[in-house]
Design a protein around this motif. Structure first.
Motif, short mmCIF file in Angstrom:
data_model
loop_
_atom_site.label_atom_id
_atom_site.label_comp_id
_atom_site.label_asym_id
_atom_site.label_seq_id
_atom_site.Cartn_x
_atom_site.Cartn_y
_atom_site.Cartn_z
N CYS A 1 1.62 6.90 -6.74
CA CYS A 1 0.58 7.88 -7.05
C CYS A 1 1.09 9.31 -6.79
O CYS A 1 0.80 10.24 -7.55
N ARG A 2 1.87 9.47 -5.71
CA ARG A 2 2.41 10.80 -5.39
C ARG A 2 3.38 11.24 -6.48
O ARG A 2 3.32 12.40 -6.94
N ASP A 3 4.27 10.35 -6.94
CA ASP A 3 5.21 10.71 -7.99
C ASP A 3 4.49 11.06 -9.29
O ASP A 3 4.84 12.01 -9.99
N HIS A 4 3.44 10.30 -9.56
CA HIS A 4 2.68 10.56 -10.78
C HIS A 4 1.99 11.92 -10.72
O HIS A 4 2.00 12.69 -11.70
N MET A 5 1.46 12.27 -9.56
CA MET A 5 0.78 13.55 -9.41
C MET A 5 1.77 14.71 -9.47
O MET A 5 1.48 15.78 -10.06
N GLU A 6 2.95 14.53 -8.87
CA GLU A 6 3.95 15.59 -8.93
C GLU A 6 4.42 15.80 -10.37
O GLU A 6 4.63 16.95 -10.82
N GLY A 7 4.66 14.72 -11.12
CA GLY A 7 5.07 14.86 -12.51
C GLY A 7 4.01 15.56 -13.33
O GLY A 7 4.30 16.38 -14.20
N TYR A 8 2.74 15.21 -13.06
CA TYR A 8 1.64 15.86 -13.79
C TYR A 8 1.57 17.33 -13.44
O TYR A 8 1.33 18.20 -14.29
N HIS A 9 1.88 17.69 -12.16
CA HIS A 9 1.84 19.09 -11.73
C HIS A 9 2.93 19.92 -12.44
O HIS A 9 2.68 21.04 -12.90
N TYR A 10 4.18 19.37 -12.49
CA TYR A 10 5.27 20.11 -13.11
C TYR A 10 5.07 20.23 -14.62
O TYR A 10 5.44 21.23 -15.23
N MET B 1 0.84 -1.21 0.00
CA MET B 1 0.00 0.00 0.00
C MET B 1 0.87 1.26 0.00
O MET B 1 0.57 2.27 -0.67
N TYR B 2 2.02 1.24 0.75
CA TYR B 2 2.94 2.39 0.72
C TYR B 2 3.51 2.61 -0.67
O TYR B 2 3.66 3.75 -1.14
N ASN B 3 3.87 1.52 -1.35
CA ASN B 3 4.41 1.64 -2.71
C ASN B 3 3.39 2.25 -3.65
O ASN B 3 3.73 3.10 -4.51
N ILE B 4 2.15 1.83 -3.51
CA ILE B 4 1.09 2.41 -4.35
C ILE B 4 0.93 3.89 -4.05
O ILE B 4 0.77 4.73 -4.96
N ARG B 5 0.99 4.25 -2.77
CA ARG B 5 0.85 5.66 -2.39
C ARG B 5 1.99 6.50 -2.97
O ARG B 5 1.78 7.59 -3.52
N ASP B 6 3.25 5.98 -2.87
CA ASP B 6 4.39 6.71 -3.40
C ASP B 6 4.31 6.84 -4.92
O ASP B 6 4.64 7.90 -5.49
#
Length: 374
Positions: free
Chosen positions: A364-373, A357-362
């Motif tokens: 998702c976080r990396d994906h969202m940060e990349g989409y933000h930049y 579950m932590y890996n999935i959370r990380d």
């Protein structure tokens, strides 16, 4: 006197002949007097509060006795003890030596509460036992002994104190000690329901009385093991129907001649079709014209012999409903077991699942940060 002829007078009697005649006379007197003396002696030995008659009947009725009288005459054939206060029968109550030649025993209306082991054993001539109108709460399964009993008629009408005591009756009948029993009266007991094999050890039974026993159904009772059955009284119960299999069993009995079904709560739907058709063609049911529907309301009072099943509602039979409910219960148990196994697997792998579950959370976080930049 000298001219009298010897041919006209009786010859003199020899001494030996006179003695034989005297001995014969004495023997005849003894044959007449001795039995009368013996009988008088036995009547003199009659227990207190009892009346002993010459025909072998001992009557001790309504004498407030608290136990079976001792010192019964050896000639007793019928023993009447009804209307007393005998609360229990001790083991070996009727086991004197030599055994009594008792044929009929009545202990009705005694407030009898318990019957011990072998209490009614040791009576090789016993044929009829009346234990009716008592309040039995304990009845030994070996009250009549472990070997075959000569009893032919057993009256247990209104004998048991509660509905749970049907198990006492069943255990008693299962002992296979009644191969000669022809009449069994269980009327006026709150039996409610009967075990399937309750009468399976009574091969000679001819008459079975279950009147007024609060029976609501005979769903599991097997009558096919009663080849000598002639009459069955089921009147004054709460029967709603007779299963088709029960009707078939009764029809196949070779000597069956009477089935009393009066005053029951018949439900007139398709479950009663087999019984109604049998009533139309059979003369084995007394007063069959008086058997009427109790429900549904639109059928109330209609005679069973006049039913036309083309317009009768056919709900799911109660047996099918029971099977359906059983299936639901089984399905629920299976699902609960699967759920328990699933939870157990989750618990045993909690660390791996937490890391996953932590890996999935990380991710998702990396994906969202990349989409933000971007």
């Amino acid at each position: 006197m000298l001219g009298c002829s010897r041919w006209g007078s009786a010859p003199p009697t020899p001494v030996g002949e006179r003695r034989r005649r005297a001995a014969l006379t004495e023997g005849l007197l003894l044959a007449v007097i001795f039995p009368s003396w013996a009988l008088a002696q036995q009547l003199t030995d009659c227990p207190r509060a009892c009346h002993c008659s010459e025909n072998g009947t001992v009557t001790c009725v309504n004498q407030n006795l608290t136990e079976v009288p001792r010192g019964l005459p050896r000639t007793v054939r019928d023993l009447l003890l009804s209307g007393n206060c005998i609360a229990g029968l001790q083991p070996g109550t009727f086991s004197p030596e030599p055994p009594l030649q008792l044929s009929y025993l009545s202990l009705s209306s005694n407030c009898l509460e318990w019957v011990g082991d072998d209490a009614l054993a040791g009576l090789p001539s016993l044929r009829q036992v009346d234990l009716s109108h008592n309040r039995l709460s304990s009845f030994s399964a070996v009250a009549f002994g472990n070997s075959s009993s000569p009893i032919e008629e057993l009256n247990l009408s209104d004998s048991f104190s509660s509905t749970s005591n049907v198990t006492l009756i069943a255990e008693l009948l299962h002992q296979r000690v009644f191969p000669n029993l022809t009449l069994l009266d269980l009327s006026n007991n709150r039996l409610l329901s009967l075990p399937a094999d309750m009468f399976s050890s009574l091969p000679s039974l001819r008459h079975l009385n279950l009147r007024n026993s609060s029976l609501s159904g005979l769903y599991h009772v097997d009558f096919s093991n009663l080849p000598q059955l002639q009459s069955l009284n089921l009147s004054d119960n709460a029967l709603r129907c007779l299963r088709n299999s029960t009707v078939v069993q009764l029809r196949r009995l070779p000597h069956f001649s009477s089935l009393d079904l009066r005053r029951n709560a018949w439900v007139c739907d398709c479950r009663i079709e087999a019984l109604a058709n049998w009533l139309k063609e059979s003369d084995l049911v007394p007063a069959k014209e008086t058997l009427g529907c109790s429900s549904p309301d639109e059928m109330r009072g209609r005679p069973l012999v006049s039913l036309d099943f083309t317009d009768v509602d056919c709900p799911v039979p109660s047996e099918d409903q029971t099977q359906l409910q059983t299936s639901y219960v089984f399905l629920g148990i299976v699902l609960a077991l699967i759920g328990a196994i699933f939870l157990l697997v989750l618990y045993l792998n909690r660390k791996g699942i937490k890391k996953w579950m932590y890996n999935i959370r990380d991710a998702c976080r990396d994906h969202m940060e990349g989409y933000h930049y971007s």
